[in-house]
Design a protein around this motif. Structure first.
Motif, PDB file in Angstrom:
ATOM      1  N   SER A 128      -3.953  -5.396   8.948  1.00  0.00           N
ATOM      2  CA  SER A 128      -2.637  -6.039   8.809  1.00  0.00           C
ATOM      3  C   SER A 128      -1.541  -5.132   9.355  1.00  0.00           C
ATOM      4  CB  SER A 128      -2.349  -6.346   7.336  1.00  0.00           C
ATOM      5  OG  SER A 128      -3.122  -7.440   6.915  1.00  0.00           O
ATOM      6  N   LEU A 129      -1.707  -3.840   9.141  1.00  0.00           N
ATOM      7  CA  LEU A 129      -0.719  -2.876   9.640  1.00  0.00           C
ATOM      8  C   LEU A 129      -0.726  -2.882  11.177  1.00  0.00           C
ATOM      9  CD1 LEU A 129       1.280  -0.768   8.592  1.00  0.00           C
ATOM     10  CD2 LEU A 129      -0.581   0.893   8.493  1.00  0.00           C
ATOM     11  N   ILE A 130      -1.915  -2.914  11.740  1.00  0.00           N
ATOM     12  CA  ILE A 130      -2.021  -2.929  13.211  1.00  0.00           C
ATOM     13  C   ILE A 130      -1.432  -4.232  13.766  1.00  0.00           C
ATOM     14  CG2 ILE A 130      -3.649  -2.993  15.167  1.00  0.00           C
ATOM     15  CD1 ILE A 130      -5.477  -1.123  13.476  1.00  0.00           C
ATOM     16  N   ARG A 131      -1.759  -5.363  13.081  1.00  0.00           N
ATOM     17  CA  ARG A 131      -1.249  -6.664  13.569  1.00  0.00           C
ATOM     18  C   ARG A 131       0.275  -6.705  13.549  1.00  0.00           C
ATOM     19  NH1 ARG A 131      -5.680  -9.257  11.877  1.00  0.00           N
ATOM     20  NH2 ARG A 131      -5.041  -9.236   9.706  1.00  0.00           N
ATOM     21  N   THR A 132       0.878  -6.143  12.512  1.00  0.00           N
ATOM     22  CA  THR A 132       2.338  -6.319  12.362  1.00  0.00           C
ATOM     23  C   THR A 132       3.146  -5.192  13.016  1.00  0.00           C
ATOM     24  OG1 THR A 132       2.116  -5.363  10.153  1.00  0.00           O
ATOM     25  CG2 THR A 132       2.335  -7.765  10.284  1.00  0.00           C
ATOM     26  N   THR A 133       2.512  -4.034  13.267  1.00  0.00           N
ATOM     27  CA  THR A 133       3.290  -2.947  13.889  1.00  0.00           C
ATOM     28  C   THR A 133       2.714  -2.515  15.245  1.00  0.00           C
ATOM     29  OG1 THR A 133       2.004  -1.125  12.954  1.00  0.00           O
ATOM     30  CG2 THR A 133       3.836  -1.951  11.611  1.00  0.00           C
ATOM     31  N   GLY A 134       1.484  -2.952  15.548  1.00  0.00           N
ATOM     32  CA  GLY A 134       0.868  -2.553  16.813  1.00  0.00           C
ATOM     33  C   GLY A 134       0.028  -1.297  16.689  1.00  0.00           C
ATOM     34  N   SER A 135       0.026  -0.659  15.524  1.00  0.00           N
ATOM     35  CA  SER A 135      -0.747   0.588  15.363  1.00  0.00           C
ATOM     36  C   SER A 135      -1.032   0.794  13.878  1.00  0.00           C
ATOM     37  CB  SER A 135       0.098   1.750  15.910  1.00  0.00           C
ATOM     38  OG  SER A 135      -0.108   2.929  15.176  1.00  0.00           O
ATOM     39  N   ASP A 136      -2.007   1.657  13.553  1.00  0.00           N
ATOM     40  CA  ASP A 136      -2.215   1.917  12.118  1.00  0.00           C
ATOM     41  C   ASP A 136      -1.326   3.075  11.647  1.00  0.00           C
ATOM     42  OD1 ASP A 136      -3.435   4.314  12.752  1.00  0.00           O
ATOM     43  OD2 ASP A 136      -5.331   3.855  11.749  1.00  0.00           O
ATOM     44  N   LEU A 137      -0.504   3.586  12.542  1.00  0.00           N
ATOM     45  CA  LEU A 137       0.505   4.613  12.222  1.00  0.00           C
ATOM     46  C   LEU A 137      -0.092   5.883  11.604  1.00  0.00           C
ATOM     47  CD1 LEU A 137       3.244   2.226  10.732  1.00  0.00           C
ATOM     48  CD2 LEU A 137       3.076   3.032  13.079  1.00  0.00           C
ATOM     49  N   GLY A 138      -1.379   6.082  11.874  1.00  0.00           N
ATOM     50  CA  GLY A 138      -2.050   7.285  11.336  1.00  0.00           C
ATOM     51  C   GLY A 138      -2.369   7.129   9.861  1.00  0.00           C
ATOM     52  N   LEU A 139      -2.672   5.890   9.455  1.00  0.00           N
ATOM     53  CA  LEU A 139      -2.938   5.598   8.037  1.00  0.00           C
ATOM     54  C   LEU A 139      -4.063   6.461   7.475  1.00  0.00           C
ATOM     55  CD1 LEU A 139      -2.563   3.596   5.580  1.00  0.00           C
ATOM     56  CD2 LEU A 139      -4.387   2.246   6.625  1.00  0.00           C
ATOM     57  N   ASN A 140      -3.779   7.169   6.386  1.00  0.00           N
ATOM     58  CA  ASN A 140      -4.847   7.891   5.680  1.00  0.00           C
ATOM     59  C   ASN A 140      -4.381   8.158   4.267  1.00  0.00           C
ATOM     60  OD1 ASN A 140      -3.900  10.947   5.505  1.00  0.00           O
ATOM     61  ND2 ASN A 140      -3.328  10.187   7.537  1.00  0.00           N
ATOM     62  N   ASP A 141      -5.293   8.640   3.463  1.00  0.00           N
ATOM     63  CA  ASP A 141      -4.987   8.997   2.078  1.00  0.00           C
ATOM     64  C   ASP A 141      -4.225   7.878   1.357  1.00  0.00           C
ATOM     65  OD1 ASP A 141      -4.916  10.446  -0.172  1.00  0.00           O
ATOM     66  OD2 ASP A 141      -3.448  11.931   0.495  1.00  0.00           O
ATOM     67  N   VAL A 142      -4.862   6.726   1.247  1.00  0.00           N
ATOM     68  CA  VAL A 142      -4.223   5.584   0.580  1.00  0.00           C
ATOM     69  C   VAL A 142      -4.283   5.778  -0.931  1.00  0.00           C
ATOM     70  CG1 VAL A 142      -4.292   3.083   0.273  1.00  0.00           C
ATOM     71  CG2 VAL A 142      -4.872   4.076   2.485  1.00  0.00           C
ATOM     72  N   LYS A 143      -3.133   5.758  -1.572  1.00  0.00           N
ATOM     73  CA  LYS A 143      -3.068   6.027  -3.019  1.00  0.00           C
ATOM     74  C   LYS A 143      -3.313   4.770  -3.842  1.00  0.00           C
ATOM     75  CE  LYS A 143      -1.524  10.179  -2.176  1.00  0.00           C
ATOM     76  NZ  LYS A 143      -2.503  11.263  -2.212  1.00  0.00           N
ATOM     77  N   TRP A 144      -2.839   3.625  -3.310  1.00  0.00           N
ATOM     78  CA  TRP A 144      -2.877   2.404  -4.115  1.00  0.00           C
ATOM     79  C   TRP A 144      -2.654   1.214  -3.215  1.00  0.00           C
ATOM     80  CZ3 TRP A 144       1.845  -0.154  -6.611  1.00  0.00           C
ATOM     81  CH2 TRP A 144       1.462  -1.170  -7.481  1.00  0.00           C
ATOM     82  N   MET A 145      -3.388   0.130  -3.460  1.00  0.00           N
ATOM     83  CA  MET A 145      -3.128  -1.117  -2.713  1.00  0.00           C
ATOM     84  C   MET A 145      -3.094  -2.258  -3.719  1.00  0.00           C
ATOM     85  SD  MET A 145      -5.650  -0.627   0.541  1.00  0.00           S
ATOM     86  CE  MET A 145      -7.081  -0.408  -0.485  1.00  0.00           C
ATOM     87  N   GLY A 156       0.842  -1.195   0.000  1.00  0.00           N
ATOM     88  CA  GLY A 156       0.000   0.000   0.000  1.00  0.00           C
ATOM     89  C   GLY A 156       0.871   1.237   0.000  1.00  0.00           C
ATOM     90  N   ASP A 157       0.505   2.216  -0.809  1.00  0.00           N
ATOM     91  CA  ASP A 157       1.199   3.512  -0.789  1.00  0.00           C
ATOM     92  C   ASP A 157       0.246   4.491  -0.100  1.00  0.00           C
ATOM     93  OD1 ASP A 157       3.271   2.410  -2.159  1.00  0.00           O
ATOM     94  OD2 ASP A 157       2.733   3.241  -4.102  1.00  0.00           O
ATOM     95  N   ALA A 158       0.694   5.088   1.003  1.00  0.00           N
ATOM     96  CA  ALA A 158      -0.251   5.883   1.794  1.00  0.00           C
ATOM     97  C   ALA A 158       0.470   6.903   2.661  1.00  0.00           C
ATOM     98  CB  ALA A 158      -1.046   4.946   2.713  1.00  0.00           C
ATOM     99  N   VAL A 159      -0.312   7.825   3.201  1.00  0.00           N
ATOM    100  CA  VAL A 159       0.206   8.768   4.201  1.00  0.00           C
ATOM    101  C   VAL A 159       0.126   8.071   5.564  1.00  0.00           C
ATOM    102  CG1 VAL A 159      -0.243  10.982   5.346  1.00  0.00           C
ATOM    103  CG2 VAL A 159      -0.525  10.775   2.846  1.00  0.00           C
ATOM    104  N   LEU A 160       1.205   8.141   6.343  1.00  0.00           N
ATOM    105  CA  LEU A 160       1.211   7.580   7.707  1.00  0.00           C
ATOM    106  C   LEU A 160       1.536   8.738   8.634  1.00  0.00           C
ATOM    107  CD1 LEU A 160       3.259   4.298   7.010  1.00  0.00           C
ATOM    108  CD2 LEU A 160       0.776   4.512   7.237  1.00  0.00           C
ATOM    109  N   SER A 161       0.488   9.446   9.076  1.00  0.00           N
ATOM    110  CA  SER A 161       0.761  10.731   9.715  1.00  0.00           C
ATOM    111  C   SER A 161       1.364  10.619  11.126  1.00  0.00           C
ATOM    112  CB  SER A 161      -0.474  11.630   9.705  1.00  0.00           C
ATOM    113  OG  SER A 161      -1.606  10.885   9.914  1.00  0.00           O
ATOM    114  N   ASP A 162       1.368   9.405  11.721  1.00  0.00           N
ATOM    115  CA  ASP A 162       2.001   9.283  13.041  1.00  0.00           C
ATOM    116  C   ASP A 162       3.516   9.116  12.953  1.00  0.00           C
ATOM    117  OD1 ASP A 162      -0.512   9.441  13.965  1.00  0.00           O
ATOM    118  OD2 ASP A 162      -0.662   7.379  14.716  1.00  0.00           O
ATOM    119  N   LEU A 163       4.038   8.880  11.753  1.00  0.00           N
ATOM    120  CA  LEU A 163       5.490   8.672  11.627  1.00  0.00           C
ATOM    121  C   LEU A 163       6.204   9.996  11.405  1.00  0.00           C
ATOM    122  CD1 LEU A 163       5.905   5.536   9.298  1.00  0.00           C
ATOM    123  CD2 LEU A 163       6.025   5.667  11.793  1.00  0.00           C
ATOM    124  N   ALA A 164       7.410  10.084  11.982  1.00  0.00           N
ATOM    125  CA  ALA A 164       8.235  11.268  11.704  1.00  0.00           C
ATOM    126  C   ALA A 164       8.626  11.211  10.219  1.00  0.00           C
ATOM    127  CB  ALA A 164       9.483  11.210  12.569  1.00  0.00           C
TER     128      ALA A 164
END
Ligand code: FAD
Length: 498
Positions: free
Chosen positions: A239-256, A181-189
């Motif tokens: 899947s992101l939550i399962r493998t990293t523990g959080s959705d990392l602020g997932l939004n604006d998904v461009k492509w999966m 998935g190509d996306a914005v992860l707004s919780d990441l620096a």
């Protein structure tokens, strides 16, 4: 015939091959069903050997201006990175650049050289006979048939050309799938990188640019889903939550997308007037980011040989050498991706193996060997059996620093911009001439090495192939260099005084 070669498929490999053929003066057309380049980029990595060949054609700097250079790579995501900076190359780095950008640059290059690109056209059938190939296409104004001397299937994994040529595609089906998935992860620096393997699965996150991240996940709970099943936003998030523990602020998904580890190779890359290059010839799990790179290197290997056949100077064995030279390297590529795939497991024994291998590749020689393989810097071809033996025969031509008679210093790669052979004669000897001095497919240069180089110090004369491999090198101790040079040029470049 309006076109001497038709390429079916205008992905990166088709565009590169179109440029190579047009550079050699071949009338070439690319048939591509997409009206414009897809914005969804599978590949992000351009490896060192690919950068070298693009440098030879003067295209590298344009690509570099659009992406990010990285001196590190990885093997199966092991903790110890691969160090490309130690490679003996002016391109001792990878380029991080979305495939769509690479494709656009290559398309513009091909067009600038006179190739035609017919977008919005689909090839429906391909039939060869003794004298040529008929390609039935459907476009905005209906169906028509084009004829050409040769057709190359640069049409990807489900290749129509491969099927039409009755070429087998043997290998194994996918045993698991992964999601992208190509996306914005707004919780990441900004520009964060994450690579993690736990019992839940594997996750790899890299920045494509300041805003968008590429997320790759092998989720142990979802790895048996078919490649054809669409990824949903809910699935991606869980899947992101399962493998990293959080959705990392997932939004604006461009492509999966979902992709698997099916591994197959065409039994041969040529059947008469039909050829295969790129994903039409081989598919594998995209471990180490090698598929597009290898396809571009195939285009470089095939273009001048096909052009030689059309222009009439190529000896018969040269066209067949496309398969014999590339097939073994791609067999090795398939094996290295399978090994990497095995290492992407989360069982305790594989976890232990990963840790052992990560330790081992801290040894510089081990790291170098794998870096050379993934970057394709180790690719060499069988030495010319009729040339006097020399360790450089068949090897990759690195960018030498040369000094001309007037003292000017130059790099050797720009000399390959025109896609011709290059005969390098070193100043320590009397220049040798022959009727080949007038060949249109050969440039002759008298120069000396600007810096001593152990591999080159004893070279009297060398013939560099248009694809940047050394056809042969004659050593200073050769008793009859004149005869060997004349024979070597006639063998490779034909007898084409014009
Ligand atoms: C998740 C993922 C990540 C990857 N990352 C990397 C990476 O970092 N580095 C790397 O080197 N590789 C990578 N790859 C592999 C890479 O994307 C492919 O190897 C590459 O796209 C192959 O290029 P191609 O030109 O052979 O085929 P394609 O890119 O598949 O292009 C084929 C073209 O042919 C056209 N076509 C097909 N049939 C017809 C027809 N009948 N008529 C007209 N047009 C037709 C299609 O529309 C398409 O444009 C990755 C792959 C995946 C899945």
């Amino acid at each position: 015939m309006k076109f001497e070669v038709i390429l079916i498929g205008g992905g990166p490999v088709g565009m590169m091959l179109a440029g190579e053929l047009a550079l050699a003066g071949v009338k070439v057309c690319v048939i591509e069903r997409l009206k414009e380049t897809t914005p969804y980029s599978r590949a992000l990595t351009v490896h060192p050997r690919t950068l070298e060949i693009l440098d030879m054609r003067g295209v590298k700097s344009q690509l570099i201006s659009k992406g990010r250079l990285l001196s590190r790579g990885h093997f199966a995501g092991l903790e110890t990175p691969l160090d490309f900076s130690v490679l003996d190359s002016s391109s001792n780095h990878t380029l991080f650049l979305p495939q769509s950008e690479t494709e656009k640059v290559l398309e513009e290059w091909a067009l600038s050289l006179g190739a035609e690109v017919w977008r919005g056209f689909e090839a429906l059938s391909v039939h060869q006979d003794e004298d040529g190939v008929d390609v039935k296409i459907a476009g905005p104004h209906g169906e028509t048939t084009l004829r050409s001397a040769y057709v190359v299937g640069t049409d990807g994994a489900r290749s129509l050309v491969r099927k039409s040529a009755n070429i087998s595609f043997e290998g194994t089906d996918a045993t698991f799938t992964a999601i992208l998935g190509d996306a914005v992860l707004s919780d990441l620096a900004p520009m964060s990188v994450i690579s993690r393997i736990t019992e839940k699965g594997l996750v790899s996150i890299m920045p494509i640019n300041d805003h968008i991240y590429r997320v790759l996940i092998i989720d142990m709970e979802r790895r048996n889903i078919s490649k054809d099943e669409k990824v949903t936003l809910e699935e991606f998030r869980s899947s992101l939550i399962r493998t990293t523990g959080s959705d990392l602020g997932l939004n604006d998904v461009k492509w999966m997308s979902r992709f698997g580890n099916a591994t197959r190779q065409a039994g041969r890359y040529r059947n008469g007037r039909l050829f295969l290059a790129g994903d039409s010839a081989h598919i594998h799990f995209p471990a180490g980011g090698q598929g597009m790179n290898v396809g571009l290197q195939e285009a470089m290997n095939l273009g001048w040989k096909l052009a030689g056949a059309i222009k009439g100077w190529a000896p018969e064995w040269l066209l067949d050498s496309y398969h014999t030279e590339r097939f073994p390297w791609n067999t090795a590529l398939l094996r290295n991706t399978e090994v990497q795939t095995l290492l992407l497991d989360v069982t305790p024994s594989i976890t232990e193996l990963r840790s052992m291998l990560a330790d081992l590749i801290q040894i510089p020689e081990a790291n170098y060997q794998i870096a050379a393989q993934i970057s394709a810097m180790d690719v060499h071809y069988a030495p010319d059996a009729e040339a006097p033996s020399h360790p450089l025969n068949g090897k990759r031509f690195k960018d030498l620093r040369l000094q001309l008679k007037d003292g000017q210093l130059i790099n050797s790669y720009p000399l390959l911009n025109k896609g011709t052979f290059l005969l390098l004669q070193f100043h320590s000897n009397e220049p040798i001439s022959g009727q080949w001095e007038t060949y249109s497919n050969l440039q002759v240069l008298h120069a000396s090495l600007a810096e001593a180089d152990a591999d080159w110090n004893d070279v009297h004369t060398a013939l560099i192939r248009p694809d940047g491999h050394i056809a042969w090198a004659i050593s200073l101790s050769e008793a009859n260099p004149m005869q060997k040079i004349n024979e070597g040029i006639t063998r490779w470049c034909g007898d084409i005084t014009d």
